[in-house]
Design a protein around this motif. Structure first.
Motif, PDB file in Angstrom:
ATOM      1  N   ARG A 166      42.967  25.535  18.001  1.00 43.49           N
ATOM      2  CA  ARG A 166      43.998  24.918  18.849  1.00 43.49           C
ATOM      3  C   ARG A 166      45.133  25.908  19.055  1.00 43.49           C
ATOM      4  O   ARG A 166      45.420  26.739  18.198  1.00 43.49           O
ATOM      5  CB  ARG A 166      44.599  23.665  18.193  1.00 43.49           C
ATOM      6  N   ALA A 167      45.834  25.772  20.193  1.00 48.30           N
ATOM      7  CA  ALA A 167      47.075  26.500  20.449  1.00 48.30           C
ATOM      8  C   ALA A 167      48.032  25.544  21.140  1.00 48.30           C
ATOM      9  O   ALA A 167      47.596  24.686  21.923  1.00 48.30           O
ATOM     10  CB  ALA A 167      46.830  27.729  21.317  1.00 48.30           C
ATOM     11  N   PHE A 168      49.331  25.652  20.855  1.00 50.31           N
ATOM     12  CA  PHE A 168      50.277  24.686  21.411  1.00 50.31           C
ATOM     13  C   PHE A 168      51.664  25.292  21.577  1.00 50.31           C
ATOM     14  O   PHE A 168      52.029  26.279  20.918  1.00 50.31           O
ATOM     15  CB  PHE A 168      50.354  23.443  20.514  1.00 50.31           C
ATOM     16  N   VAL A 169      52.437  24.681  22.478  1.00 51.85           N
ATOM     17  CA  VAL A 169      53.848  25.003  22.680  1.00 51.85           C
ATOM     18  C   VAL A 169      54.593  23.675  22.805  1.00 51.85           C
ATOM     19  O   VAL A 169      54.012  22.670  23.223  1.00 51.85           O
ATOM     20  CB  VAL A 169      54.090  25.872  23.931  1.00 51.85           C
ATOM     21  N   GLY A 170      55.872  23.691  22.463  1.00 52.51           N
ATOM     22  CA  GLY A 170      56.630  22.450  22.561  1.00 52.51           C
ATOM     23  C   GLY A 170      58.087  22.646  22.199  1.00 52.51           C
ATOM     24  O   GLY A 170      58.642  23.748  22.312  1.00 52.51           O
ATOM     25  N   ARG A 171      58.675  21.572  21.729  1.00 54.26           N
ATOM     26  CA  ARG A 171      60.098  21.576  21.410  1.00 54.26           C
ATOM     27  C   ARG A 171      60.373  20.437  20.440  1.00 54.26           C
ATOM     28  O   ARG A 171      59.580  19.503  20.331  1.00 54.26           O
ATOM     29  CB  ARG A 171      60.938  21.408  22.686  1.00 54.26           C
ATOM     30  N   THR A 190      65.159  30.424  12.264  1.00 54.19           N
ATOM     31  CA  THR A 190      63.765  30.016  12.427  1.00 54.19           C
ATOM     32  C   THR A 190      63.325  29.113  11.281  1.00 54.19           C
ATOM     33  O   THR A 190      63.879  29.159  10.175  1.00 54.19           O
ATOM     34  CB  THR A 190      62.826  31.234  12.471  1.00 54.19           C
ATOM     35  N   PHE A 191      62.324  28.302  11.580  1.00 56.47           N
ATOM     36  CA  PHE A 191      61.670  27.465  10.577  1.00 56.47           C
ATOM     37  C   PHE A 191      60.171  27.654  10.786  1.00 56.47           C
ATOM     38  O   PHE A 191      59.606  27.200  11.781  1.00 56.47           O
ATOM     39  CB  PHE A 191      62.072  26.008  10.776  1.00 56.47           C
ATOM     40  N   ILE A 192      59.543  28.360   9.860  1.00 52.33           N
ATOM     41  CA  ILE A 192      58.126  28.692   9.971  1.00 52.33           C
ATOM     42  C   ILE A 192      57.363  27.867   8.936  1.00 52.33           C
ATOM     43  O   ILE A 192      57.716  27.876   7.754  1.00 52.33           O
ATOM     44  CB  ILE A 192      57.878  30.194   9.750  1.00 52.33           C
ATOM     45  N   TYR A 216      55.775  28.009  14.468  1.00 51.57           N
ATOM     46  CA  TYR A 216      57.024  28.781  14.503  1.00 51.57           C
ATOM     47  C   TYR A 216      58.029  27.992  15.330  1.00 51.57           C
ATOM     48  O   TYR A 216      57.820  27.756  16.520  1.00 51.57           O
ATOM     49  CB  TYR A 216      56.750  30.150  15.125  1.00 51.57           C
ATOM     50  N   HIS A 217      59.134  27.564  14.700  1.00 52.94           N
ATOM     51  CA  HIS A 217      60.165  26.770  15.372  1.00 52.94           C
ATOM     52  C   HIS A 217      61.429  27.624  15.477  1.00 52.94           C
ATOM     53  O   HIS A 217      62.064  27.948  14.474  1.00 52.94           O
ATOM     54  CB  HIS A 217      60.448  25.500  14.574  1.00 52.94           C
ATOM     55  N   GLN A 218      61.775  27.999  16.700  1.00 55.36           N
ATOM     56  CA  GLN A 218      62.971  28.812  16.949  1.00 55.36           C
ATOM     57  C   GLN A 218      64.132  27.885  17.259  1.00 55.36           C
ATOM     58  O   GLN A 218      64.041  27.024  18.142  1.00 55.36           O
ATOM     59  CB  GLN A 218      62.722  29.768  18.117  1.00 55.36           C
TER      60      GLN A 218
END
Length: 226
Positions: free
Chosen positions: A125-130, A213-215, A184-186
């Motif tokens: 899986r690969a994902f992007v979000g907020r 960041t919060f990894i 990875y949360h920027q």
């Protein structure tokens, strides 16, 4: 045609119709690890995570906690899906309780070049979000937030990630999965929140110019609910 013959034919027709309908429903393709049936599927999961949190609030440090994730996707083919997902991750890092939430759009595909069978198959899986990340001060708090009477902070920014997993069919024909996720949360904005007797109040806002960041790395176990 006599009335008695008509009644017999009508009885046979109506009594046989439900049986035909059941056969048609039963022919719907079954979801299998190596052959995803087309349509909407829901996959909830639970797990554990470890994190690295780095910001001006907290120098780089690690924490442990639990994770909850829910994926709902439309499966276009037997090896490709587009999905919406949400995850909630709880951590404790050096006296801070961290609640990280992410809402993502992603793609899922089977890893077809690895050996698989109807009983088990790998995928990626690969994902992007907020999403927002909330920090609750459990013991002490930085001096600048003590002066404001802050109880917690809310940070927000984009998230990116990927995962590899393995689906397994059980003897009861249910499908379970185990998955390793890296996210990875920027963090780009910050709200300082003070809790009052009536409602939480935002006492300060600012953009985050430094690298915050919060990894997280998650190990998730879940099932194909439908």
């Amino acid at each position: 045609m006599t009335a008695s013959k008509f009644l017999i034919i009508a009885f046979v027709f109506f009594s046989s119709t439900p049986a035909v309908a059941l056969v048609i429903v039963g022919e719907k393709p079954e979801f299998r690890p190596s052959n995803w049936s087309r349509g909407i599927h829901f996959m909830p999961g639970l797990g554990v995570n470890t994190s690295i949190f780095d910001s001006k609030i907290q120098e780089e440090d690690t924490g442990w906690g639990g994770s909850v994730r829910m994926d709902i996707g439309y499966y276009f083919t037997n090896d490709f899906a587009l999905e919406l997902s949400s995850s909630v991750n709880l951590n404790r890092v050096n006296g801070y309780l961290i609640w990280d939430s992410q809402f993502n759009l992603g793609v899922r595909t089977r890893i077809t070049f690895f050996e698989s069978s109807d009983k088990g198959a790998p995928y990626a899986r690969a994902f992007v979000g907020r999403g927002p990340l909330v920090i609750v001060f459990e013991r002490s708090r930085p001096a600048e937030y003590t002066q404001l009477g802050a109880n917690r902070l809310q940070l927000e920014g984009p998230a990116y990630g990927g995962a590899i997993g393995y689906m397994q069919m059980t003897s009861t024909n249910s499908v379970w999965f185990m998955e390793l996720v890296l996210a990875y949360h920027q963090l780009e904005s910050l709200e300082v929140i003070k809790t009052t007797d009536v409602t939480p109040v935002i006492v300060a806002k600012q953009a985050i110019s430094d690298r915050s960041t919060f990894i997280t790395a998650h190990l998730i176990v879940g099932m194909v609910a439908f």
